[in-house]
Write an enzyme that holds these catalytic residues in place. Structure first.
Site, PDB file in Angstrom:
ATOM      1  N   GLU A  17       5.610   2.496   4.571  1.00  0.00           N
ATOM      2  CA  GLU A  17       5.311   1.086   4.291  1.00  0.00           C
ATOM      3  C   GLU A  17       6.586   0.322   3.877  1.00  0.00           C
ATOM      4  O   GLU A  17       7.395   0.863   3.103  1.00  0.00           O
ATOM      5  CB  GLU A  17       4.318   1.034   3.118  1.00  0.00           C
TER       6      GLU A  17
ATOM      7  N   LYS B  98      -2.243  -5.397   5.952  1.00  0.00           N
ATOM      8  CA  LYS B  98      -2.833  -4.596   4.864  1.00  0.00           C
ATOM      9  C   LYS B  98      -3.956  -5.360   4.163  1.00  0.00           C
ATOM     10  O   LYS B  98      -3.770  -6.520   3.759  1.00  0.00           O
ATOM     11  CB  LYS B  98      -1.721  -4.249   3.867  1.00  0.00           C
TER      12      LYS B  98
ATOM     13  N   CYS C 164      -0.935   2.405   2.389  1.00  0.00           N
ATOM     14  CA  CYS C 164      -0.745   2.707   0.966  1.00  0.00           C
ATOM     15  C   CYS C 164      -2.006   2.563   0.111  1.00  0.00           C
ATOM     16  O   CYS C 164      -2.909   3.380   0.198  1.00  0.00           O
ATOM     17  CB  CYS C 164       0.420   1.872   0.437  1.00  0.00           C
TER      18      CYS C 164
HETATM   19  O1  AKG Z   1      -2.407   3.104  -5.442  1.00  0.00           O
HETATM   20  C1  AKG Z   1      -1.311   3.487  -5.826  1.00  0.00           C
HETATM   21  O2  AKG Z   1      -1.196   4.254  -6.781  1.00  0.00           O
HETATM   22  C2  AKG Z   1      -0.054   3.038  -5.152  1.00  0.00           C
HETATM   23  C3  AKG Z   1      -0.288   1.894  -4.242  1.00  0.00           C
HETATM   24  C4  AKG Z   1       0.984   1.240  -3.835  1.00  0.00           C
HETATM   25  O3  AKG Z   1       2.035   1.544  -4.352  1.00  0.00           O
HETATM   26  C5  AKG Z   1       0.992   0.235  -2.775  1.00  0.00           C
HETATM   27  O4  AKG Z   1      -0.032  -0.029  -2.164  1.00  0.00           O
HETATM   28  O5  AKG Z   1       2.077  -0.337  -2.507  1.00  0.00           O
END
Ligand code: AKG
Length: 265
Positions: A41, A112, A147
């Site tokens: 990402e 996203k 993510c």
């Molecule tokens: O859910 C998490 O612990 C990390 C999510 C995250 O870092 C993101 O989506 O950028």
């Protein structure tokens, strides 16, 4: 199917332009050894480098698009090129994942849906995508996710409903919650009886050490390959036919009662 997950180190001592060149050449290096390449990402900026999101935001077909399209074509691979901070022509920013076919054509773009940060960071700087996205690869249909999405099982069930048999997660997951990353990747694989290809990043940016530990999980929940903490190319070969076999031999998905329209019973 041969997959290369390129767990890029995203550190602040490297400029966005240099990283783009370096990543292009890492993708090219996969020629002949991968059918599918997956990147993390927001690797151009770093997933936590909030102050760069607006200044480095690109139109969909901006410099990262151009570089990744060319790299996919040069390498002759399907490329999930991670995500970019995308500036929509109407103004808002999105965290947008790009998937290219081996001829360099855009096969899918996914904005996203679940933004991370609660009332800070990405959650306020970026707008939320609304559409579930799948992409037909030569031997499998892949669901595209990013993510924090990994924490929302209903998204993955939705993708399975659209035919997904492989679930791709492109992430910039922090080291602090590494246990959740591996556990959730395995959970999404088991509950959806699907392959999970989860590619994170390495390095430290904006004071947030990244978890690394990219992982490929099979539909039975077994880990087929896992990276370490640093920059690394995780290469895994998997048989997409295992999804159909698993779903037939242990047909738990057929026992779903909720969330189906109309309800089955
Ligand atoms: O859910 C998490 O612990 C990390 C999510 C995250 O870092 C993101 O989506 O950028």
């Amino acid at each position: 199917m041969r997959a290369s997950l390129i767990q890029i180190a995203v550190n602040e001592d490297e400029s966005v332009n240099s990283r783009r060149d370096r990543v292009s050449s890492l993708v090219r290096d996969q020629a002949g050894s991968a059918d599918l390449v997956v990147l993390p990402e927001l690797w151009p900026t770093g997933a936590f480098a909030y102050e760069l999101f607006a200044s480095e935001a690109e139109p969909l077909e901006g410099p990262t698009f151009e570089a990744m399209s060319k790299a996919a074509r040069d390498a002759g691979v399907w490329l999930h090129a991670g995500s970019i901070p995308e500036r929509d022509p109407d103004g808002p920013l999105y965290n947008t994942a790009l998937v290219f076919s081996p001829d360099g054509e855009l096969a899918a773009a996914y904005r996203k849906i679940h933004r991370f940060g609660f009332d800070k960071g990405e959650a306020v700087l970026m707008s939320a995508g609304r559409e579930l996205v799948t992409v037909r690869l030569p031997e499998t249909v892949a669901g595209v996710t990013t993510c924090y999405d990994l924490r929302f099982p209903e998204l993955y069930r939705g993708l399975v409903g659209l035919g997904a048999e492989t679930l791709i997660v492109s992430a910039g997951w922090p080291e602090r919650r590494r246990a959740h990353w591996t556990l959730l990747a395995q959970a999404r694989a088991v509950e959806n009886q699907a392959f999970v290809l989860a590619c994170g990043s390495a390095g430290t940016h904006a004071g947030v050490p990244q978890a690394g530990h990219s992982v490929v999980v099979d539909p039975w929940g077994e880990v087929l390959g896992e990276a370490g903490a640093g920059e690394e190319v995780l290469r895994v070969e998997f048989d997409p036919g295992r999804v159909g076999e698993t779903r037939e031999q242990f047909p738990a998905l057929k026992d779903r009662l909720l969330g189906l329209d109309p309800p089955r019973r």
